[in-house]
Design a protein around this motif. Structure first.
Motif, PDB file in Angstrom:
ATOM      1  N   SER A 221     -47.901 -19.444 -13.549  1.00 10.57           N
ATOM      2  CA  SER A 221     -47.531 -18.196 -12.880  1.00 10.57           C
ATOM      3  C   SER A 221     -46.119 -18.336 -12.337  1.00 10.57           C
ATOM      4  O   SER A 221     -45.705 -19.422 -11.920  1.00 10.57           O
ATOM      5  CB  SER A 221     -48.507 -17.887 -11.735  1.00 10.57           C
ATOM      6  OG  SER A 221     -48.476 -18.922 -10.767  1.00 10.57           O
ATOM      7  N   ASP A 222     -45.375 -17.251 -12.369  1.00 10.27           N
ATOM      8  CA  ASP A 222     -44.004 -17.215 -11.830  1.00 10.27           C
ATOM      9  C   ASP A 222     -43.081 -18.226 -12.510  1.00 10.27           C
ATOM     10  O   ASP A 222     -42.117 -18.693 -11.897  1.00 10.27           O
ATOM     11  CB  ASP A 222     -44.004 -17.470 -10.322  1.00 10.27           C
ATOM     12  CG  ASP A 222     -44.886 -16.485  -9.580  1.00 10.27           C
ATOM     13  OD1 ASP A 222     -44.871 -15.304  -9.939  1.00 10.27           O
ATOM     14  OD2 ASP A 222     -45.593 -16.905  -8.647  1.00 10.27           O
ATOM     15  N   LEU A 223     -43.364 -18.544 -13.764  1.00  9.63           N
ATOM     16  CA  LEU A 223     -42.541 -19.540 -14.453  1.00  9.63           C
ATOM     17  C   LEU A 223     -41.232 -18.926 -14.938  1.00  9.63           C
ATOM     18  O   LEU A 223     -41.160 -17.743 -15.255  1.00  9.63           O
ATOM     19  CB  LEU A 223     -43.302 -20.125 -15.643  1.00  9.63           C
ATOM     20  CG  LEU A 223     -44.530 -20.961 -15.322  1.00  9.63           C
ATOM     21  CD1 LEU A 223     -45.189 -21.455 -16.616  1.00  9.63           C
ATOM     22  CD2 LEU A 223     -44.182 -22.152 -14.423  1.00  9.63           C
ATOM     23  N   ILE A 224     -40.201 -19.770 -15.002  1.00  9.11           N
ATOM     24  CA  ILE A 224     -38.908 -19.356 -15.520  1.00  9.11           C
ATOM     25  C   ILE A 224     -38.308 -20.521 -16.295  1.00  9.11           C
ATOM     26  O   ILE A 224     -38.559 -21.686 -15.971  1.00  9.11           O
ATOM     27  CB  ILE A 224     -37.965 -18.908 -14.379  1.00  9.11           C
ATOM     28  CG1 ILE A 224     -36.680 -18.304 -14.951  1.00  9.11           C
ATOM     29  CG2 ILE A 224     -37.666 -20.059 -13.426  1.00  9.11           C
ATOM     30  CD1 ILE A 224     -35.815 -17.620 -13.897  1.00  9.11           C
ATOM     31  N   THR A 225     -37.552 -20.207 -17.320  1.00 14.29           N
ATOM     32  CA  THR A 225     -36.843 -21.232 -18.074  1.00 14.29           C
ATOM     33  C   THR A 225     -35.437 -21.394 -17.494  1.00 14.29           C
ATOM     34  O   THR A 225     -34.704 -20.416 -17.349  1.00 14.29           O
ATOM     35  CB  THR A 225     -36.729 -20.841 -19.561  1.00 14.29           C
ATOM     36  OG1 THR A 225     -38.043 -20.792 -20.133  1.00 14.29           O
ATOM     37  CG2 THR A 225     -35.897 -21.856 -20.325  1.00 14.29           C
ATOM     38  N   LEU A 226     -35.090 -22.620 -17.157  1.00 11.88           N
ATOM     39  CA  LEU A 226     -33.738 -22.946 -16.714  1.00 11.88           C
ATOM     40  C   LEU A 226     -33.034 -23.574 -17.904  1.00 11.88           C
ATOM     41  O   LEU A 226     -33.445 -24.642 -18.380  1.00 11.88           O
ATOM     42  CB  LEU A 226     -33.776 -23.899 -15.523  1.00 11.88           C
ATOM     43  CG  LEU A 226     -34.683 -23.466 -14.358  1.00 11.88           C
ATOM     44  CD1 LEU A 226     -34.637 -24.501 -13.238  1.00 11.88           C
ATOM     45  CD2 LEU A 226     -34.287 -22.085 -13.842  1.00 11.88           C
ATOM     46  N   ALA A 227     -32.028 -22.896 -18.426  1.00 11.23           N
ATOM     47  CA  ALA A 227     -31.382 -23.317 -19.669  1.00 11.23           C
ATOM     48  C   ALA A 227     -29.902 -23.568 -19.449  1.00 11.23           C
ATOM     49  O   ALA A 227     -29.210 -22.757 -18.833  1.00 11.23           O
ATOM     50  CB  ALA A 227     -31.578 -22.257 -20.752  1.00 11.23           C
ATOM     51  N   ILE A 278     -38.686 -25.960 -17.358  1.00 10.83           N
ATOM     52  CA  ILE A 278     -39.595 -24.846 -17.091  1.00 10.83           C
ATOM     53  C   ILE A 278     -40.314 -25.148 -15.785  1.00 10.83           C
ATOM     54  O   ILE A 278     -40.931 -26.207 -15.631  1.00 10.83           O
ATOM     55  CB  ILE A 278     -40.634 -24.670 -18.219  1.00 10.83           C
ATOM     56  CG1 ILE A 278     -39.945 -24.429 -19.557  1.00 10.83           C
ATOM     57  CG2 ILE A 278     -41.565 -23.500 -17.894  1.00 10.83           C
ATOM     58  CD1 ILE A 278     -40.910 -24.400 -20.738  1.00 10.83           C
ATOM     59  N   THR A 279     -40.225 -24.245 -14.849  1.00 10.51           N
ATOM     60  CA  THR A 279     -40.899 -24.391 -13.565  1.00 10.51           C
ATOM     61  C   THR A 279     -40.866 -23.030 -12.885  1.00 10.51           C
ATOM     62  O   THR A 279     -40.542 -22.025 -13.509  1.00 10.51           O
ATOM     63  CB  THR A 279     -40.225 -25.471 -12.691  1.00 10.51           C
ATOM     64  OG1 THR A 279     -41.036 -25.723 -11.540  1.00 10.51           O
ATOM     65  CG2 THR A 279     -38.841 -25.065 -12.261  1.00 10.51           C
ATOM     66  N   SER A 280     -41.235 -22.964 -11.627  1.00 11.08           N
ATOM     67  CA  SER A 280     -41.013 -21.750 -10.828  1.00 11.08           C
ATOM     68  C   SER A 280     -39.941 -22.082  -9.804  1.00 11.08           C
ATOM     69  O   SER A 280     -39.811 -23.230  -9.376  1.00 11.08           O
ATOM     70  CB  SER A 280     -42.301 -21.303 -10.130  1.00 11.08           C
ATOM     71  OG  SER A 280     -42.741 -22.288  -9.216  1.00 11.08           O
ATOM     72  N   LEU A 281     -39.154 -21.096  -9.422  1.00  8.97           N
ATOM     73  CA  LEU A 281     -38.046 -21.349  -8.509  1.00  8.97           C
ATOM     74  C   LEU A 281     -38.538 -21.877  -7.162  1.00  8.97           C
ATOM     75  O   LEU A 281     -37.909 -22.746  -6.560  1.00  8.97           O
ATOM     76  CB  LEU A 281     -37.229 -20.073  -8.316  1.00  8.97           C
ATOM     77  CG  LEU A 281     -36.502 -19.575  -9.577  1.00  8.97           C
ATOM     78  CD1 LEU A 281     -35.841 -18.237  -9.325  1.00  8.97           C
ATOM     79  CD2 LEU A 281     -35.490 -20.604 -10.052  1.00  8.97           C
ATOM     80  N   LYS A 282     -39.654 -21.387  -6.699  1.00  9.60           N
ATOM     81  CA  LYS A 282     -40.186 -21.831  -5.412  1.00  9.60           C
ATOM     82  C   LYS A 282     -40.903 -23.177  -5.513  1.00  9.60           C
ATOM     83  O   LYS A 282     -41.500 -23.645  -4.542  1.00  9.60           O
ATOM     84  CB  LYS A 282     -41.128 -20.773  -4.837  1.00  9.60           C
ATOM     85  CG  LYS A 282     -40.400 -19.511  -4.384  1.00  9.60           C
ATOM     86  CD  LYS A 282     -39.316 -19.824  -3.355  1.00  9.60           C
ATOM     87  CE  LYS A 282     -38.604 -18.575  -2.867  1.00  9.60           C
ATOM     88  NZ  LYS A 282     -37.525 -18.888  -1.892  1.00  9.60           N
ATOM     89  N   ASN A 283     -40.811 -23.796  -6.688  1.00 10.76           N
ATOM     90  CA  ASN A 283     -41.327 -25.158  -6.838  1.00 10.76           C
ATOM     91  C   ASN A 283     -40.259 -26.183  -6.496  1.00 10.76           C
ATOM     92  O   ASN A 283     -40.539 -27.379  -6.438  1.00 10.76           O
ATOM     93  CB  ASN A 283     -41.811 -25.374  -8.278  1.00 10.76           C
ATOM     94  CG  ASN A 283     -42.763 -26.548  -8.417  1.00 10.76           C
ATOM     95  OD1 ASN A 283     -43.464 -26.913  -7.471  1.00 10.76           O
ATOM     96  ND2 ASN A 283     -42.788 -27.153  -9.593  1.00 10.76           N
ATOM     97  N   LEU A 284     -39.030 -25.713  -6.277  1.00 14.04           N
ATOM     98  CA  LEU A 284     -37.909 -26.601  -5.981  1.00 14.04           C
ATOM     99  C   LEU A 284     -37.520 -26.458  -4.519  1.00 14.04           C
ATOM    100  O   LEU A 284     -37.382 -25.351  -4.001  1.00 14.04           O
ATOM    101  CB  LEU A 284     -36.712 -26.255  -6.870  1.00 14.04           C
ATOM    102  CG  LEU A 284     -36.963 -26.278  -8.376  1.00 14.04           C
ATOM    103  CD1 LEU A 284     -35.724 -25.804  -9.113  1.00 14.04           C
ATOM    104  CD2 LEU A 284     -37.369 -27.670  -8.848  1.00 14.04           C
ATOM    105  N   SER A 285     -37.324 -27.600  -3.857  1.00 13.83           N
ATOM    106  CA  SER A 285     -37.009 -27.576  -2.428  1.00 13.83           C
ATOM    107  C   SER A 285     -35.909 -28.569  -2.092  1.00 13.83           C
ATOM    108  O   SER A 285     -35.757 -29.600  -2.753  1.00 13.83           O
ATOM    109  CB  SER A 285     -38.251 -27.922  -1.590  1.00 13.83           C
ATOM    110  OG  SER A 285     -39.281 -26.990  -1.774  1.00 13.83           O
TER     111      SER A 285
END
Length: 343
Positions: A221-227, A278-285
């Motif tokens: 859920s809420d995944l995004i590709t960082l490329a 690939i992750t969600s932005l709110k997975n990074l802190s």
């Protein structure tokens, strides 16, 4: 230093001292938690990526991750009528014990007298200078987040121009705690991940779809590709070549790269050119220790400059490592224009 510059410098020092609630900036002082939070907010505002992730104040130098999500299913049932059977609660915030660790980080800068003389004519000297420092700290944070590998006692910017030795960034956090989540090699050549016709992945869509299988379905859920910019450019070039040069086809090419592998994508600030995550932005802190910000401003006439010493304790965290997959950007190879060379 010109007289006008000296007056502006004194005014700036008085303004900073008042803002921090101290008598003088000439001695090392600490920011109160409230002022420190305002300072953190100002730094975050100087970047386009930092506002999208978590900037978290913590009390201790080491500890458990603050956020996260259920890293495995928690629903089910147990037949307690069976001898020896008991209900077993599950650890909702993670399958591992990796937490966070903060490191003292210095951001020491200076302005030479000549530059200050040229700036003295501006009425916003204090804001201009403060913005300069905050923007640089913001850029450093994202660079360290992607490239940071170690936290050395003595860092060497010449040997590590991307600040690889300042702190342990997000990708290194995964390398250390969940190495299998970072793909380091494909099947075509040892130590390489090839993207292009005849490679491990034909294109970015192929790579994203394949990597996505490394994230459990219940975490997608809420995944995004960082490329990275180089990967995106290679994708764009291949698309233009395949569609041709007709106006309608060029328009199609410009509008078609809205998704990779079915996921939205973006290129974060200072992200590796060949990086793919690939992750969600709110997975990074980024965690910072409350009350750890120290500052001192020194007039150094022997060096014809004003020195500004800043330090704080901070660290990088992937909140739910099970929700993060990526390529080892150092090993990514792209098919070159000759159609046979990988570099």
């Amino acid at each position: 230093m010109k007289d006008l510059t000296r007056q502006k410098l004194d005014q700036m020092g008085q303004r900073i001292a008042k803002g921090y609630g101290v008598v003088s900036v000439g001695k090392t002082f600490a920011a109160t938690p409230t002022i420190e939070q305002k300072l953190q907010d100002k730094i975050v505002e100087k970047d386009t990526f930092l506002p999208l992730i978590n900037i978290v104040p913590v009390d201790e130098m080491e500890g458990k991750r603050v956020f996260g999500s259920a890293s495995s299913p928690v629903s089910g049932r147990t037949n307690t009528s069976t001898p020896g059977k008991e209900r077993e609660p599950k650890n909702v915030l993670g399958l591992d014990e990796a937490g966070y660790k903060l490191y003292k980080t210095d951001s020491d800068v200076y302005l030479d007298y000549e530059t200050m003389d040229s700036w003295a004519k501006f009425p916003d000297l204090a804001d201009r200078y403060t913005g300069y420092v905050q923007e640089r700290i913001a850029k450093d944070r994202t660079t360290i987040g992607w490239y940071g590998e170690t936290a050395e006692a003595d860092t060497d910017l010449e040997a590590n121009p991307l600040m690889q030795d300042v702190n342990i960034g997000w990708i290194q956090y995964m390398r250390a705690n969940h190495a299998a989540k970072i793909l380091t090699a494909g099947t075509k050549e040892a130590g390489q991940v090839r993207i292009g016709a005849g490679g491990d992945f034909v294109n970015l869509d192929h790579a994203v779809i394949d990597l996505l299988q490394g994230i459990p379905v219940f975490l997608r859920s809420d995944l995004i590709t960082l490329a990275g910019s180089k990967l995106v450019a290679a994708e764009q070039i291949a698309l233009f070549q395949s569609l041709g040069q007709k106006p309608t086809e060029k328009t199609l090419a410009n509008t078609s790269l809205t998704l990779f592998g079915g996921l939205p994508w973006m290129t974060p600030t200072n992200f590796p050119g060949r990086g793919l995550v690939i992750t969600s932005l709110k997975n990074l802190s980024i965690y910072h220790q409350s009350g750890s910000w120290r500052r001192r401003i020194v007039d150094a006439p022997k060096k014809d400059r004003v020195e500004d010493y800043n330090s704080r304790n901070e660290g990088y965290v992937v909140e739910t490592p099970e929700k993060f997959v990526g390529l080892e950007f150092k090993n990514v190879k792209l098919l070159q224009a000759d159609g046979t060379t990988w570099a």
